[in-house]
Write a protein that holds these residues in place. Sequence first.
Motif, mmCIF file in Angstrom:
data_model
loop_
_atom_site.group_PDB
_atom_site.id
_atom_site.type_symbol
_atom_site.label_atom_id
_atom_site.label_comp_id
_atom_site.label_asym_id
_atom_site.label_seq_id
_atom_site.Cartn_x
_atom_site.Cartn_y
_atom_site.Cartn_z
ATOM 1 N N PRO A 145 0.822 -1.214 0.000
ATOM 2 C CA PRO A 145 0.000 0.000 0.000
ATOM 3 C C PRO A 145 0.858 1.266 0.000
ATOM 4 N N LEU A 146 0.266 2.356 -0.424
ATOM 5 C CA LEU A 146 0.961 3.643 -0.450
ATOM 6 C C LEU A 146 0.986 4.319 0.916
ATOM 7 N N HIS A 147 0.280 3.753 1.879
ATOM 8 C CA HIS A 147 0.309 4.195 3.275
ATOM 9 C C HIS A 147 0.614 2.964 4.127
ATOM 10 N N PRO A 148 1.194 3.148 5.287
ATOM 11 C CA PRO A 148 1.551 1.991 6.111
ATOM 12 C C PRO A 148 0.330 1.267 6.672
ATOM 13 N N VAL A 149 0.448 -0.042 6.773
ATOM 14 C CA VAL A 149 -0.590 -0.836 7.426
ATOM 15 C C VAL A 149 -0.723 -0.318 8.852
ATOM 16 N N GLY A 150 -1.959 -0.119 9.284
ATOM 17 C CA GLY A 150 -2.209 0.410 10.625
ATOM 18 C C GLY A 150 -2.424 1.905 10.649
ATOM 19 N N MET A 151 -2.159 2.590 9.536
ATOM 20 C CA MET A 151 -2.362 4.043 9.505
ATOM 21 C C MET A 151 -3.829 4.346 9.794
ATOM 22 N N ILE A 152 -4.049 5.279 10.703
ATOM 23 C CA ILE A 152 -5.399 5.622 11.154
ATOM 24 C C ILE A 152 -5.943 6.791 10.338
ATOM 25 N N PHE A 153 -7.195 6.658 9.933
ATOM 26 C CA PHE A 153 -7.913 7.717 9.231
ATOM 27 C C PHE A 153 -9.016 8.238 10.146
ATOM 28 N N PRO A 154 -9.572 9.400 9.822
ATOM 29 C CA PRO A 154 -10.656 9.929 10.665
ATOM 30 C C PRO A 154 -11.736 8.867 10.900
ATOM 31 N N GLY A 155 -12.206 8.833 12.125
ATOM 32 C CA GLY A 155 -13.188 7.832 12.511
ATOM 33 C C GLY A 155 -12.544 6.592 13.109
ATOM 34 N N GLY A 156 -11.198 6.597 13.183
ATOM 35 C CA GLY A 156 -10.487 5.478 13.779
ATOM 36 C C GLY A 156 -10.287 4.295 12.852
ATOM 37 N N LEU A 157 -10.660 4.442 11.590
ATOM 38 C CA LEU A 157 -10.491 3.355 10.634
ATOM 39 C C LEU A 157 -9.036 3.250 10.226
ATOM 40 N N LYS A 158 -8.588 2.012 9.925
ATOM 41 C CA LYS A 158 -7.174 1.778 9.633
ATOM 42 C C LYS A 158 -6.992 0.987 8.348
ATOM 43 N N ILE A 159 -5.787 1.108 7.781
ATOM 44 C CA ILE A 159 -5.380 0.233 6.700
ATOM 45 C C ILE A 159 -5.043 -1.106 7.348
ATOM 46 N N THR A 160 -5.599 -2.176 6.788
ATOM 47 C CA THR A 160 -5.417 -3.506 7.365
ATOM 48 C C THR A 160 -4.947 -4.484 6.294
ATOM 49 N N GLU A 161 -4.562 -5.661 6.753
ATOM 50 C CA GLU A 161 -4.223 -6.745 5.838
ATOM 51 C C GLU A 161 -4.731 -8.045 6.437
ATOM 52 N N ASP A 162 -5.023 -9.003 5.562
ATOM 53 C CA ASP A 162 -5.511 -10.291 6.042
ATOM 54 C C ASP A 162 -4.561 -11.432 5.672
ATOM 55 N N GLY A 163 -3.344 -11.085 5.291
ATOM 56 C CA GLY A 163 -2.377 -12.089 4.880
ATOM 57 C C GLY A 163 -2.345 -12.296 3.377
ATOM 58 N N ILE A 164 -3.403 -11.890 2.697
ATOM 59 C CA ILE A 164 -3.469 -12.011 1.240
ATOM 60 C C ILE A 164 -3.623 -10.632 0.603
ATOM 61 N N PHE A 165 -4.566 -9.843 1.125
ATOM 62 C CA PHE A 165 -4.866 -8.531 0.564
ATOM 63 C C PHE A 165 -4.703 -7.439 1.617
ATOM 64 N N TYR A 166 -4.541 -6.217 1.128
ATOM 65 C CA TYR A 166 -4.546 -5.029 1.967
ATOM 66 C C TYR A 166 -5.882 -4.327 1.741
ATOM 67 N N TYR A 167 -6.375 -3.672 2.808
ATOM 68 C CA TYR A 167 -7.659 -2.987 2.724
ATOM 69 C C TYR A 167 -7.526 -1.569 3.264
ATOM 70 N N CYS A 168 -8.182 -0.636 2.586
ATOM 71 C CA CYS A 168 -8.134 0.777 2.979
ATOM 72 C C CYS A 168 -9.565 1.279 3.185
ATOM 73 N N PRO A 169 -9.811 1.947 4.306
ATOM 74 C CA PRO A 169 -11.165 2.429 4.582
ATOM 75 C C PRO A 169 -11.569 3.664 3.780
ATOM 76 N N VAL A 170 -10.612 4.318 3.126
ATOM 77 C CA VAL A 170 -10.949 5.550 2.401
ATOM 78 C C VAL A 170 -10.642 5.463 0.903
ATOM 79 N N LYS A 171 -10.264 4.311 0.413
ATOM 80 C CA LYS A 171 -9.860 4.188 -0.989
ATOM 81 C C LYS A 171 -10.935 4.710 -1.940
ATOM 82 N N ASP A 172 -12.164 4.285 -1.764
ATOM 83 C CA ASP A 172 -13.216 4.703 -2.686
ATOM 84 C C ASP A 172 -13.624 6.161 -2.482
ATOM 85 N N LYS A 173 -13.234 6.758 -1.377
ATOM 86 C CA LYS A 173 -13.581 8.154 -1.108
ATOM 87 C C LYS A 173 -12.512 9.124 -1.609
ATOM 88 N N GLN A 174 -11.296 8.631 -1.838
ATOM 89 C CA GLN A 174 -10.184 9.492 -2.201
ATOM 90 C C GLN A 174 -9.826 9.458 -3.683
#
Length: 164
Positions: free
Chosen positions: A116-145
């Motif tokens: 990801p272009l931001h570190p895993v665990g980076m917190i966004f407003p609302g306390g949401l974070k970039i996460t990973e499940d061992g296969i994929f990375y997930y971003c809580p604001v990707k579709d908003k940005q």
Amino acid sequence: MNTSELLSRLQKDSRSISNADISLARAYAMEAVEHVPEPYKTIYSSDYFIFLYESFLEIRKCRPDEIVIREIDPADYEAALSSINEKNDPGDRKRDAMNRFISIVHIYLTFIVKKPLHPVGMIFPGGLKITEDGIFYYCPVKDKQTETGISFCEFCICKNSEEQ
């Protein structure tokens, strides 16, 4: 072009980034969020810049045998470079330094190490974070940005957190 060839190009480009350029890029990152409230101000400036800088150092020391060799889609690569260049302002030394820095780091993260272009665990407003499940990375604001015109989210390998 493949990932090994791109790594070689990025390593060569990284040698043109001086300590003064890195200082200017860091100053740009700090100024870009000067009106953002804490703790996000620190997260989006200092913490994020540390992540970028550590990735930059990783590029410089990375050996071709440490990466997966695969072909890079030329259209995706050109689109990413074009997006970075569109956001540049050569008249602004700090922004120019940041864009040259990002053009190396973001390309490395996106096309070579698939991070990801931001570190895993980076917190966004609302306390949401970039996460990973061992296969994929997930971003809580990707579709908003992706449509803000200032982000590079469209090139980030993260999936939208809602896809989890």
